[in-house]
Design an enzyme around this catalytic site. Sequence first.
Site, PDB file in Angstrom:
ATOM      1  N   ASN A 156     -24.602  -7.217  -5.032  1.00 33.55           N
ATOM      2  CA  ASN A 156     -24.865  -6.054  -4.179  1.00 33.55           C
ATOM      3  C   ASN A 156     -26.186  -5.381  -4.555  1.00 33.55           C
ATOM      4  O   ASN A 156     -26.916  -4.896  -3.684  1.00 33.55           O
ATOM      5  CB  ASN A 156     -23.702  -5.058  -4.260  1.00 33.55           C
ATOM      6  CG  ASN A 156     -22.596  -5.420  -3.285  1.00 33.55           C
ATOM      7  OD1 ASN A 156     -22.684  -6.438  -2.585  1.00 33.55           O
ATOM      8  ND2 ASN A 156     -21.540  -4.627  -3.223  1.00 33.55           N
ATOM      9  N   CYS A 200     -20.139   0.426   0.106  1.00 31.26           N
ATOM     10  CA  CYS A 200     -20.310  -0.491  -1.033  1.00 31.26           C
ATOM     11  C   CYS A 200     -21.678  -0.382  -1.702  1.00 31.26           C
ATOM     12  O   CYS A 200     -21.768   0.071  -2.833  1.00 31.26           O
ATOM     13  CB  CYS A 200     -20.077  -1.929  -0.571  1.00 31.26           C
ATOM     14  SG  CYS A 200     -18.445  -2.159   0.138  1.00 31.26           S
ATOM     15  N   GLY A 256     -36.038  -0.448   8.302  1.00 26.94           N
ATOM     16  CA  GLY A 256     -35.417   0.592   9.106  1.00 26.94           C
ATOM     17  C   GLY A 256     -35.003   1.764   8.239  1.00 26.94           C
ATOM     18  O   GLY A 256     -35.651   2.042   7.226  1.00 26.94           O
ATOM     19  N   LEU A 262     -16.872 -10.128   0.787  1.00 30.25           N
ATOM     20  CA  LEU A 262     -16.837 -10.034   2.258  1.00 30.25           C
ATOM     21  C   LEU A 262     -17.660  -8.859   2.770  1.00 30.25           C
ATOM     22  O   LEU A 262     -17.789  -7.825   2.118  1.00 30.25           O
ATOM     23  CB  LEU A 262     -15.403  -9.946   2.775  1.00 30.25           C
ATOM     24  CG  LEU A 262     -14.542  -8.714   2.492  1.00 30.25           C
ATOM     25  CD1 LEU A 262     -14.805  -7.599   3.487  1.00 30.25           C
ATOM     26  CD2 LEU A 262     -13.078  -9.100   2.541  1.00 30.25           C
ATOM     27  N   ARG A 263     -18.230  -9.085   3.957  1.00 28.35           N
ATOM     28  CA  ARG A 263     -18.972  -8.023   4.639  1.00 28.35           C
ATOM     29  C   ARG A 263     -18.107  -7.437   5.744  1.00 28.35           C
ATOM     30  O   ARG A 263     -17.422  -8.192   6.439  1.00 28.35           O
ATOM     31  CB  ARG A 263     -20.223  -8.590   5.321  1.00 28.35           C
ATOM     32  CG  ARG A 263     -21.294  -9.047   4.392  1.00 28.35           C
ATOM     33  CD  ARG A 263     -22.229  -9.987   5.095  1.00 28.35           C
ATOM     34  NE  ARG A 263     -21.562 -11.233   5.448  1.00 28.35           N
ATOM     35  CZ  ARG A 263     -22.118 -12.234   6.140  1.00 28.35           C
ATOM     36  NH1 ARG A 263     -23.354 -12.122   6.589  1.00 28.35           N
ATOM     37  NH2 ARG A 263     -21.441 -13.328   6.400  1.00 28.35           N
ATOM     38  N   PHE A 270     -31.662 -10.083   5.055  1.00 24.14           N
ATOM     39  CA  PHE A 270     -31.729  -8.781   4.390  1.00 24.14           C
ATOM     40  C   PHE A 270     -33.170  -8.297   4.201  1.00 24.14           C
ATOM     41  O   PHE A 270     -33.502  -7.644   3.220  1.00 24.14           O
ATOM     42  CB  PHE A 270     -30.956  -8.801   3.052  1.00 24.14           C
ATOM     43  CG  PHE A 270     -29.515  -8.417   3.274  1.00 24.14           C
ATOM     44  CD1 PHE A 270     -28.686  -9.235   4.017  1.00 24.14           C
ATOM     45  CD2 PHE A 270     -29.006  -7.219   2.791  1.00 24.14           C
ATOM     46  CE1 PHE A 270     -27.377  -8.876   4.280  1.00 24.14           C
ATOM     47  CE2 PHE A 270     -27.696  -6.848   3.050  1.00 24.14           C
ATOM     48  CZ  PHE A 270     -26.890  -7.689   3.790  1.00 24.14           C
ATOM     49  N   LEU A 271     -33.988  -8.629   5.185  1.00 26.94           N
ATOM     50  CA  LEU A 271     -35.367  -8.133   5.173  1.00 26.94           C
ATOM     51  C   LEU A 271     -35.628  -7.312   6.435  1.00 26.94           C
ATOM     52  O   LEU A 271     -36.761  -7.217   6.875  1.00 26.94           O
ATOM     53  CB  LEU A 271     -36.357  -9.304   5.104  1.00 26.94           C
ATOM     54  CG  LEU A 271     -36.561  -9.977   3.741  1.00 26.94           C
ATOM     55  CD1 LEU A 271     -37.657 -11.028   3.820  1.00 26.94           C
ATOM     56  CD2 LEU A 271     -36.920  -8.945   2.662  1.00 26.94           C
ATOM     57  N   GLU A 321     -14.701 -10.095  -4.678  1.00 28.35           N
ATOM     58  CA  GLU A 321     -14.748 -10.418  -3.251  1.00 28.35           C
ATOM     59  C   GLU A 321     -16.128 -10.056  -2.714  1.00 28.35           C
ATOM     60  O   GLU A 321     -16.688  -9.033  -3.072  1.00 28.35           O
ATOM     61  CB  GLU A 321     -13.658  -9.590  -2.552  1.00 28.35           C
ATOM     62  CG  GLU A 321     -13.583  -9.757  -1.074  1.00 28.35           C
ATOM     63  CD  GLU A 321     -13.363 -11.205  -0.686  1.00 28.35           C
ATOM     64  OE1 GLU A 321     -12.411 -11.820  -1.188  1.00 28.35           O
ATOM     65  OE2 GLU A 321     -14.167 -11.708   0.110  1.00 28.35           O
ATOM     66  N   ASP A 327       0.873  -1.188   0.000  1.00 28.84           N
ATOM     67  CA  ASP A 327       0.000   0.000   0.000  1.00 28.84           C
ATOM     68  C   ASP A 327       0.901   1.225   0.000  1.00 28.84           C
ATOM     69  O   ASP A 327       1.906   1.253   0.728  1.00 28.84           O
ATOM     70  CB  ASP A 327      -0.910  -0.002   1.238  1.00 28.84           C
ATOM     71  CG  ASP A 327      -2.072   0.969   1.106  1.00 28.84           C
ATOM     72  OD1 ASP A 327      -3.226   0.511   1.099  1.00 28.84           O
ATOM     73  OD2 ASP A 327      -1.810   2.201   1.000  1.00 28.84           O
TER      74      ASP A 327
HETATM   75  C1  UGA Z   1     -21.862  -5.480   1.324  1.00 27.80           C
HETATM   76  C2  UGA Z   1     -22.242  -6.906   0.880  1.00 27.80           C
HETATM   77  O1  UGA Z   1     -23.133  -7.485   1.832  1.00 27.80           O
HETATM   78  C3  UGA Z   1     -20.993  -7.772   0.745  1.00 27.80           C
HETATM   79  O2  UGA Z   1     -21.333  -9.050   0.252  1.00 27.80           O
HETATM   80  C4  UGA Z   1     -20.026  -7.065  -0.224  1.00 27.80           C
HETATM   81  O3  UGA Z   1     -18.823  -7.813  -0.363  1.00 27.80           O
HETATM   82  C5  UGA Z   1     -19.693  -5.688   0.308  1.00 27.80           C
HETATM   83  O4  UGA Z   1     -20.893  -4.921   0.424  1.00 27.80           O
HETATM   84  C6  UGA Z   1     -18.751  -5.038  -0.671  1.00 27.80           C
HETATM   85  O5  UGA Z   1     -19.182  -4.730  -1.784  1.00 27.80           O
HETATM   86  O6  UGA Z   1     -17.550  -4.931  -0.390  1.00 27.80           O
HETATM   87  P1  UGA Z   1     -21.258  -4.376   3.689  1.00 27.80           P
HETATM   88  O7  UGA Z   1     -21.243  -3.066   2.969  1.00 27.80           O
HETATM   89  O8  UGA Z   1     -20.138  -4.709   4.617  1.00 27.80           O
HETATM   90  O9  UGA Z   1     -21.312  -5.594   2.621  1.00 27.80           O
HETATM   91  O10 UGA Z   1     -22.608  -4.404   4.525  1.00 27.80           O
HETATM   92  P2  UGA Z   1     -23.983  -5.192   4.527  1.00 27.80           P
HETATM   93  O11 UGA Z   1     -23.959  -6.191   5.608  1.00 27.80           O
HETATM   94  O12 UGA Z   1     -24.334  -5.649   3.175  1.00 27.80           O
HETATM   95  O13 UGA Z   1     -24.979  -4.013   4.967  1.00 27.80           O
HETATM   96  C7  UGA Z   1     -25.195  -2.897   4.102  1.00 27.80           C
HETATM   97  C8  UGA Z   1     -26.208  -1.951   4.681  1.00 27.80           C
HETATM   98  O14 UGA Z   1     -27.522  -2.519   4.623  1.00 27.80           O
HETATM   99  C9  UGA Z   1     -25.996  -1.574   6.156  1.00 27.80           C
HETATM  100  O15 UGA Z   1     -26.196  -0.186   6.280  1.00 27.80           O
HETATM  101  C10 UGA Z   1     -27.064  -2.362   6.886  1.00 27.80           C
HETATM  102  O16 UGA Z   1     -27.464  -1.740   8.084  1.00 27.80           O
HETATM  103  C11 UGA Z   1     -28.175  -2.363   5.866  1.00 27.80           C
HETATM  104  N1  UGA Z   1     -29.141  -3.480   6.017  1.00 27.80           N
HETATM  105  C12 UGA Z   1     -28.725  -4.770   5.910  1.00 27.80           C
HETATM  106  C13 UGA Z   1     -30.486  -3.207   6.257  1.00 27.80           C
HETATM  107  O17 UGA Z   1     -30.896  -2.034   6.355  1.00 27.80           O
HETATM  108  N2  UGA Z   1     -31.372  -4.230   6.366  1.00 27.80           N
HETATM  109  C14 UGA Z   1     -30.988  -5.525   6.260  1.00 27.80           C
HETATM  110  O18 UGA Z   1     -31.847  -6.427   6.361  1.00 27.80           O
HETATM  111  C15 UGA Z   1     -29.621  -5.799   6.032  1.00 27.80           C
END
Ligand code: UGA
Length: 444
Positions: A212, A264, A257, A154-155, A253-254, A152, A32
């Site tokens: 996504n 992302c 809120g 990952l969350r 993911f349901l 990738e 980096d």
């Molecule tokens: C997301 C994807 O889930 C990953 O698979 C992906 O690799 C990543 O983007 C990326 O592109 O790098 P992330 O951004 O870490 O991961 O977060 P998520 O867990 O997907 O949550 C995203 C947003 O959705 C958060 O603000 C969360 O609070 C919201 N969310 C999630 C809801 O409002 N309701 C839900 O039921 C689930």
Amino acid sequence: MSKTVAVIGLGYLGATTAVALALVGHRVIGIDQDAAKVEALSAGKLPFYEPGLDEALTEALATSNLVFQSAHDHGSRDVDVFLLCVGTPQQRNGYGADLRYLESAVDALTPYLRSGAIVTGKSTVPVGTADYLRYRIEQQTNVDVHVSWNPEFLREGNALKDTLTPDRIVLGTQDAHSLTVLRELYQPMAEAGVPIVEVDIKTAELVKIAANSFLAMKISFVNAMAEISEGVGADAVSLATALGYDERIGNKFLRTGIGFGGGCLPKDIRAFQARANELGLGASVAFLADMEDINLRRRTRVLDIAKAELGDLNGRRVTMLGAAFKPETDDIRDSPAMAVADLLWSAGADVTVHDPKAIDNVHAMYPHLRATADLDEALQGADLVVVGTEWAEYALADPQAAAALVTRPLVIDGRNVLPYRAWQAAGWKVIALGRNLDNALVTA
Ligand code: UGA
């Protein structure tokens, strides 16, 4: 068979990838250009919060499989695979992805490429980026280079587990050599039962942005149902529970809120629309614009409720519980909680933000807001409390003790996490997005 891998870009994606690949036995050089980041990682310190990754970093460093450096050197000539893990943020003046970090990573790398070198992208990119990078490399060198894509998934908050045991690994290649080497790179994961999906490069680029978009669509769908529920006096959480029992829909993911945010989902669905428009295919993803509108309306909904409850917000004290875009991270990029906090502040409210991990980032990015990691201090004197991030400590907080600290026991649950009957019993007026808490049948 153990490989030598260069991981370029040491943010969430790169740092986690470097640690995970070292732990499964590969030799990893993490690169980096940010010397401070390299120094911190070399000393076993993560520049961000990610559960479990700091211990894993220490473990990986102890194996001597992992080194970090701020530029390529002669060691790069022995690398089997270069993994591009740099960020692809939203353009400053547009919706598309900004590829400048990929471009500079490739430009810095090209002088070190020997014939047959494998350059594999992991960043989330517009379809066609691999072709463009190959062309860019070919303009700068005569050596024969293989470009491939391995997105990738990952969350944040779950990064290490998602890297070591992901739901799937997607390998997008167009030459047999890259495919063989990438299969070997992920052999430990394949042996642990992770499905490997082998596809062409464009499909690999698309899979990630499609995944996504689909996740964002699920969230926006249930939030659209929340809007309808609010309009007719139904309960969106019960609705989501009932929907989720259908295996074809699934219950993940349901959660209703204030919607999705982070570094992302929001920028990826915008970049997808921009790229599809460039390709003359915009109509196929036109629905993404509606999804984003639904998502943003959930944020303004909180402002509307606050105004309906308190009238003029000028000088009203509001406590935002949570700053991170989701729990178990200190990342506040495009955080719904911070967007709502800012909306309330713009309407004249005196806003204090609480977060257990992200306060330094709040101070840096929102210097006009008060911020504290002390929950009691944050609640003191509040006219309104808003739950913006579903940190476990908010669901576990004692509503009676909280009521004793505030001026007015009024809470908007923007994440539907509070045990609201207990909060109501402690004297709170609870308003939960998409919910009808007056209905005695609503118990969840
Ligand atoms: C997301 C994807 O889930 C990953 O698979 C992906 O690799 C990543 O983007 C990326 O592109 O790098 P992330 O951004 O870490 O991961 O977060 P998520 O867990 O997907 O949550 C995203 C947003 O959705 C958060 O603000 C969360 O609070 C919201 N969310 C999630 C809801 O409002 N309701 C839900 O039921 C689930």
